[in-house]
Enzyme design. Structure first.
Site, mmCIF file in Angstrom:
data_model
loop_
_atom_site.group_PDB
_atom_site.id
_atom_site.type_symbol
_atom_site.label_atom_id
_atom_site.label_comp_id
_atom_site.label_asym_id
_atom_site.label_seq_id
_atom_site.Cartn_x
_atom_site.Cartn_y
_atom_site.Cartn_z
ATOM 1 N N ASP A 267 0.843 -1.194 0.000
ATOM 2 C CA ASP A 267 0.000 0.000 0.000
ATOM 3 C C ASP A 267 0.884 1.252 0.000
ATOM 4 O O ASP A 267 1.128 1.860 1.030
ATOM 5 C CB ASP A 267 -0.902 -0.027 1.242
ATOM 6 C CG ASP A 267 -2.040 0.955 1.105
ATOM 7 O OD1 ASP A 267 -2.207 1.536 0.009
ATOM 8 O OD2 ASP A 267 -2.775 1.139 2.094
ATOM 9 N N ARG B 109 2.812 7.584 -11.222
ATOM 10 C CA ARG B 109 1.847 6.954 -12.122
ATOM 11 C C ARG B 109 1.020 8.008 -12.849
ATOM 12 O O ARG B 109 0.712 7.868 -14.022
ATOM 13 C CB ARG B 109 0.938 6.036 -11.310
ATOM 14 C CG ARG B 109 -0.093 5.361 -12.156
ATOM 15 C CD ARG B 109 -0.829 4.292 -11.366
ATOM 16 N NE ARG B 109 -1.760 3.612 -12.228
ATOM 17 C CZ ARG B 109 -2.960 4.073 -12.525
ATOM 18 N NH1 ARG B 109 -3.368 5.209 -12.008
ATOM 19 N NH2 ARG B 109 -3.766 3.412 -13.328
ATOM 20 N N TYR C 72 8.171 -4.747 -8.949
ATOM 21 C CA TYR C 72 7.273 -5.875 -9.220
ATOM 22 C C TYR C 72 6.740 -5.988 -10.649
ATOM 23 O O TYR C 72 5.983 -6.893 -10.957
ATOM 24 C CB TYR C 72 6.100 -5.860 -8.247
ATOM 25 C CG TYR C 72 5.318 -4.559 -8.202
ATOM 26 C CD1 TYR C 72 4.659 -4.076 -9.314
ATOM 27 C CD2 TYR C 72 5.246 -3.824 -7.010
ATOM 28 C CE1 TYR C 72 3.951 -2.897 -9.265
ATOM 29 C CE2 TYR C 72 4.544 -2.630 -6.960
ATOM 30 C CZ TYR C 72 3.894 -2.181 -8.089
ATOM 31 O OH TYR C 72 3.201 -1.010 -8.048
ATOM 32 N N LYS D 71 -8.279 -8.242 -2.455
ATOM 33 C CA LYS D 71 -8.155 -7.286 -1.359
ATOM 34 C C LYS D 71 -8.414 -7.936 0.006
ATOM 35 O O LYS D 71 -9.217 -8.850 0.132
ATOM 36 C CB LYS D 71 -9.160 -6.135 -1.553
ATOM 37 C CG LYS D 71 -8.994 -5.355 -2.828
ATOM 38 C CD LYS D 71 -7.659 -4.646 -2.923
ATOM 39 C CE LYS D 71 -7.619 -3.335 -2.182
ATOM 40 N NZ LYS D 71 -8.177 -2.209 -2.874
ATOM 41 N N CYS E 285 -19.601 26.291 19.724
ATOM 42 C CA CYS E 285 -18.745 27.437 19.434
ATOM 43 C C CYS E 285 -19.031 28.568 20.427
ATOM 44 O O CYS E 285 -20.069 28.566 21.073
ATOM 45 C CB CYS E 285 -18.935 27.913 17.995
ATOM 46 S SG CYS E 285 -20.425 28.866 17.691
ATOM 47 N N CYS F 41 -18.917 32.711 13.114
ATOM 48 C CA CYS F 41 -18.526 31.634 14.045
ATOM 49 C C CYS F 41 -17.018 31.417 13.979
ATOM 50 O O CYS F 41 -16.470 31.087 12.928
ATOM 51 C CB CYS F 41 -19.266 30.351 13.693
ATOM 52 S SG CYS F 41 -18.561 28.896 14.451
HETATM 53 S S1 IVH Z 1 1.181 -5.113 -10.527
HETATM 54 C C1 IVH Z 1 -0.317 -4.396 -14.610
HETATM 55 N N1 IVH Z 1 2.062 -5.839 -8.165
HETATM 56 O O1 IVH Z 1 -1.521 -1.761 -6.769
HETATM 57 C C2 IVH Z 1 0.233 -4.636 -13.269
HETATM 58 N N2 IVH Z 1 0.846 -3.813 -8.313
HETATM 59 O O2 IVH Z 1 -4.323 -1.515 -7.505
HETATM 60 C C3 IVH Z 1 0.182 -3.468 -12.404
HETATM 61 N N3 IVH Z 1 0.630 -2.615 -6.198
HETATM 62 O O3 IVH Z 1 -1.075 0.556 -9.371
HETATM 63 C C4 IVH Z 1 0.619 -3.557 -11.066
HETATM 64 N N4 IVH Z 1 1.774 -4.034 -4.980
HETATM 65 O O4 IVH Z 1 0.507 0.670 -7.321
HETATM 66 C C5 IVH Z 1 1.387 -4.926 -8.858
HETATM 67 N N5 IVH Z 1 2.943 -6.594 -6.157
HETATM 68 C C6 IVH Z 1 2.267 -5.677 -6.849
HETATM 69 C C7 IVH Z 1 1.736 -4.514 -6.231
HETATM 70 C C8 IVH Z 1 1.015 -3.611 -7.010
HETATM 71 C C9 IVH Z 1 1.102 -2.886 -4.986
HETATM 72 C C10 IVH Z 1 -0.186 -1.411 -6.528
HETATM 73 C C11 IVH Z 1 0.254 -0.648 -7.747
HETATM 74 C C12 IVH Z 1 -0.933 -0.649 -8.666
HETATM 75 C C13 IVH Z 1 -2.046 -0.865 -7.708
HETATM 76 C C14 IVH Z 1 -3.269 -1.444 -8.381
#
Ligand code: IVH
Length: 719
Positions: free
Chosen positions: A139, A158, A246, A334, A430, A453
């Site tokens: 995150d 991004r 990643y 998620k 207030c 206020c």
């Molecule tokens: S792959 C096409 N791998 O999650 C592949 N994203 O909700 C794109 N993120 O924009 C991303 N950890 O900022 C990938 N191990 C991970 C990730 C990851 C975090 C974030 C990334 C992406 C967002 C999408």
């Protein structure tokens, strides 16, 4: 170290990485002189001698060298001159390949559906195994690192997926970012990954921010983002940011056969790869990994919000491609929002910027997802009744991302005998103690003190200096409250007159000459401000960041906007409050009110909020007062492409579109010369009807306006 006079001619072609100390020192001296010269030309003579892009390039070069040689950063370094760079901001960078986002899966079934879809698209037999790589989903915020012949050349955020902001100098300060790839490097490769901050570091940073009266961050992700987006790289360098790689984007001269091999290659090149990654042979193994990681979540030093599954075979990834903005070969599973149980110690009332009274739960401190929570919102009086909570109850709370924690309910078995019912106050807390009013049909109670206020005044000031508005560093924490209480600040315009009270400020407890001058410099740096920030900063009800941007793009300049708003206010004053008539007024594209109501995102409710704001004489005075102190920069007007095949046509989108986001649809229409309106009228030429369209489609039918399906629209657009 004694600096020798610069003899060597600076060689801007050499990468900052390859400079030696002498060369770096010489070039920094040269850059400082150049930048100072351009600053003077720009600020004092108002006659810039270089383009913004050239100027930004000089600053970036300066920052890159300083990142490599922090010992050479002098007190007069351009990166230390508060505000000098503020007006230019970050340059825009186009990604070699778009940065996609991920579709979400919320339960096991969604993941099974994802795999079934993959199997179907690839036309694979049931018996054919589909290998996946499962990775923790960090995150943080994603970044795109571009390497050419193994050298890091540019890093971008991004952004909107196609274009981000140039954060090269900032990212070079991270230890986790290789400046040069180890081993054999491809001709070109974009590496993507997540910038993040550990929870411990985030807490420590917040402590320092609080002590210095600077803004505090809501969570580790925000603090990572705030630390990265600094024009002064020395600030980024002082923040403990980390990076996990990643994914890849554009590449030339290299391609892996599987994602798993790609992860191994990343490590060989010198990147940090999250160890929470596993190759899975099937759905069951993937789900098992998800549960294992979920169980470890709270103990990890950083925040994760799910698990990402990626199809391992790269040839399959290519066959699968992507739909709209997400790849079909990956999905994000998620984690549920983190919850905890604690005691509700009290309920207090907070007064918002526009007078709304919000009940806030005061909680016995509890850790939820690594963050200590002491407050949660109870939204409004109805919500307290719906939950049935009493003071003294044990409550369940939930924290989802950066959303303020919410109270979900109480535990009946743990209710103490002396639990107290909460009675919503009849008077505002207030100092005016006004009667609390509830507007017809509204859920919220409001302070009727309006602009008089002091609580509302303080909230407005907070909003005015907030990050998306004037973004004034050094006025965070309790400074605004204190200045307001002591009569130093009343309205936003006063902020720009604080310099006249320099002596008074210096005499204040825990302030000194240095901190006051720093504050004044931070304020001065914002005397030049983008129109959208100015509009947003006024804190008009319903005008958030996106709507402020739309207004700026529609009206172009502060004067044009203000004139039109005053005109719209006059027009509305003459109209009855009847909704039907208002709708008709909104259709008058030639009127100021009609123009306002037709700006993207704005309908009559928002237009009325704007008009109500300007109907208040005091507000107009505040706006004019601020305008006298600052220079609002014109916004790029919304350009319609005259000569396009929809030139002069007005189109309305309604319902959910399947293949386009609203923004994409709008941009597409505008690029063809059309104007995109928010409501349907006789003047509308086409209504594009998506799924679940409501009243607008009905109205189009009544008025006999041409209606197009999404597919028909796309055909028309592409013809
Ligand atoms: S792959 C096409 N791998 O999650 C592949 N994203 O909700 C794109 N993120 O924009 C991303 N950890 O900022 C990938 N191990 C991970 C990730 C990851 C975090 C974030 C990334 C992406 C967002 C999408």
């Amino acid at each position: 170290m004694a600096k020798k006079p610069a003899k060597k001619k600076p060689n801007p072609l050499k990468s900052a990485e390859d400079l030696d100390l002498m060369e770096a020192s010489a070039e920094l001296a040269h850059l400082a002189r150049e930048i100072a010269k351009h600053d003077r030309a720009y600020h004092e003579k108002d006659a810039p001698t270089v383009s913004d892009a050239q100027y930004d390039a000089l600053r970036r070069r300066n920052n890159a060298i300083e990142a490599k040689f922090p010992e050479l950063i002098g007190a007069d370094s351009p990166s230390r001159q508060v505000g000098a760079a503020a007006a230019t901001g970050f340059a825009k960078v186009r990604h070699g390949k778009p940065m996609l986002s991920l579709d979400n899966a919320f339960d096991d079934q969604d993941v099974a559906d994802f795999l079934a879809r993959v199997r179907k698209v690839l036309d694979l037999a049931e018996a054919t195994p589909i290998e996946l790589v499962a990775e923790a989903k960090i995150d943080g915020l994603s970044a795109n690192l571009r390497y050419e012949d193994g050298e890091l050349v540019v890093v971008a955020t991004r952004g909107d997926g196609s274009e981000g902001e140039d954060i090269t100098a900032n990212m070079r300060t991270l230890d986790d970012v290789p400046k040069k790839l180890k081993g054999k490097a491809p001709k070109l490769i974009e590496i993507r990954g997540e910038v993040y901050m550990e929870r411990k570091a985030f807490l420590a940073l917040n402590k320092r921010q609080e002590a210095a009266g600077e803004k505090m961050f809501a969570n580790p992700r925000n603090s990572a983002a705030g630390s990265l987006r600094q024009l002064d790289v020395t600030i980024t360098a002082s923040r403990p940011l980390q990076f996990f790689a990643y994914a890849w984007g554009e590449s030339e001269g290299w391609e892996p056969d599987t994602h798993w091999h790609f992860l191994q290659q990343l490590k060989a090149w010198g990147f940090k790869v999250n160890p929470l990654a596993r190759k899975c042979r099937n759905l069951a193994e993937a789900l098992e990994f998800y549960h294992v990681v979920g169980a470890k979540r709270a103990d990890l030093p950083y925040d994760i919000d799910g698990v990402v599954y990626k199809i391992d075979r790269v040839d399959w990834q290519k066959d699968l491609g992507f739909v709209s903005r997400a790849p079909r070969w990956a999905t994000a599973h998620k984690f549920p929002a983190e919850q905890a149980q604690t005691e509700l110690e009290d309920i207090i009332i907070q007064v918002g910027r526009t007078g709304t009274l919000t009940p806030v739960a005061v909680l016995k401190p509890v850790t939820v997802g690594g963050v200590v929570v002491t407050r949660a919102t109870l939204h409004n009086a109805d919500e307290i009744e719906r939950l049935g909570v009493r003071i003294g109850d044990t409550v369940n709370i939930q924290r989802a991302g950066d959303v303020i924690p919410q109270v979900l309910g109480f535990v009946p078995e743990l209710r103490p005998k002396n639990a107290r019912l909460f009675h919503f106050p009849k008077h505002c807390p207030c100092p005016l103690q006004t009667d609390v009013v509830r507007e017809e049909g509204a859920v919220a109670f409001r302070c009727s003190g309006g602009l008089a206020c002091p609580y509302q005044q303080v909230q407005r000031l907070h909003h005015f200096v907030s990050r998306l508005a004037f973004d004034i560093e050094g006025l965070g924490g309790t400074h605004i409250e204190n200045f307001h209480a002591d009569g130093l600040l009343d309205t936003p315009g006063d902020i720009f007159r604080l310099e006249k009270k320099r002596k008074e400020l210096i005499a204040r407890e825990s302030w000194g000459e240095q901190s006051v001058d720093k504050l004044i410099a931070a304020i001065d740096a914002r005397r030049k401000i983008a129109l959208e920030r100015f509009i947003y900063g006024l804190g008009i009800k319903m005008i958030g960041e996106a709507t402020a941007k739309n207004l700026a793009r529609e009206y172009g300049s502060a004067d044009a906007w203000l004139d039109d708003m005053l005109q719209a206010t006059k027009e509305r004053a003459k109209q009855p409050s009847d909704v039907k008539k208002k709708e008709r007024a909104a259709e008058e594209v030639g009127s100021a009110y009609g123009r306002l109501a037709n700006v993207t995102d704005i309908g009559i409710t928002t237009a009325d909020a704007v008009v109500n704001f300007f109907a208040e004489k005091h507000n107009v005075a505040v706006v004019r007062d601020v305008l006298k102190q600052i220079e609002v920069q014109d916004a790029q007007r919304r350009t319609t492409n005259s000569g396009g095949k929809l030139d002069g046509k007005t189109v309305v989108f309604t319902g959910t579109l399947e293949t386009l986001s609203r923004d994409e649809a709008k941009a597409q229409a505008e690029s063809l010369g059309a104007k995109v309106a928010g409501s349907v009228s006789k003047k509308t030429d086409y209504v594009i009807v998506g799924a679940d369209a409501g009243s607008k489609a009905k109205k189009a039918e009544e008025l006999g306006v041409a209606m197009l399906s999404e597919a028909e629209w796309l055909k028309l657009a592409k013809e």
